[in-house]
Motif scaffolding. Sequence first.
Motif: not given
Length: 399
Positions: A101-110
């Motif tokens: 991953w790079q800075p600004g990439d996104e990870v989604v959790v619930t």
Amino acid sequence: MSYDVDALRACFPSLGPTARFDGPGGSQVPAVVADAVRRTLTSSLANRGRVTAAERAADRIVADARRAMADLLAADPDGIVFGRSMTQLTYDFARTLAKTWQPGDEVVVTRLDHDANVRPWIQAADAVGAVVRWVGFDPGTGELTPDDVAAALSDRTRLVAVTGASNLIGTRPALADIAALVHERGALFFVDGVHLAAHHPVDVAAFGSDFFVCSPYKFFGPHCGVLAAHPGVLAELRPDKLLPASDAVPERFELGTLPYELLAGCTATVDFIAGIAPRGSDRRARIVSSLEAVVEHEDRLRVRMEAGLLGLPGVSVRSRAKLRTPTLLVTFADRDPVDAYRFLETLDVNAPAGSFYALETSRWLGLGDSGGLRVGLAPYSTELEVDRLLDGLGRFVRL
């Protein structure tokens, strides 16, 4: 074959007069699984290899366990990774994936997930400057929809972590539909199947999961963790490992010597599940037919239990999703769920209270960190036990 709950219960030495609704925290273990663990511990074993008989025995145990878990999950045996727990495996893979991953990439959790499928991703994202996106669910129905997930996706999404079934309220999101949305964005899909695998047939390819994790001790097995992924996906990842340790897939993800006795227990567990209500010529077919029978048995008891709970004054059932496991979260208008937990224990009925590491879910429901009384059915649950629970809660609310 018909579902014979009495014959099933006879396989569990620990099942006695106590009515057990604590299965979501860990199931009871059949004698054949315990025997497999003991037999392995007292057999001639060594570190895996091909020279001595003891080395070959250890190698065979690992290969058998990979095939067994692959049959349970409809996965490739070469994509089965063993670890100490689902939590440990998720942390390991979160750290490994974060390297890409790079800075600004996104990870989604619930908000529906157990913290083991939330905190590792948040901490991994923080370590590399990635952004965490949250997905809520309808607190009235317990539903988490593909549209809810779609709203959190973007071209920067790198991974989406979603539960296969909530361990607190039982909700089963539409995994295949969510996976399609995730893959359209070029992201990976990580599914926590710990609660789902105990109650429903699993097919990781049909679900569209790139990674699927579960815990055998939730479905009659020993305490360890299992991850299933396509070997090609695993081959692209470079986890931290010791220099002399194998770099082959899946061994590169398994740190140290595997617990051979627990893996033998996993194989015995899968064979036990396949024998509950078997139909078909191969183990996978027998697993599916057995778990389909489990679904029918548990759902019938769930309907009976819900009807009784909804008839009790001041009792609310927070588990309302259309697709769900037989796990109900119960709260009371003017009573502490912990008091109900303690009262039921005096009647030899085990139904614990809490949030059970599903902190985000409990908070989203407006229950803080306290949660509620969690009532979970298991394949060995009976109508008589459900009636004992309902009678006990009826007495509790009338106190």
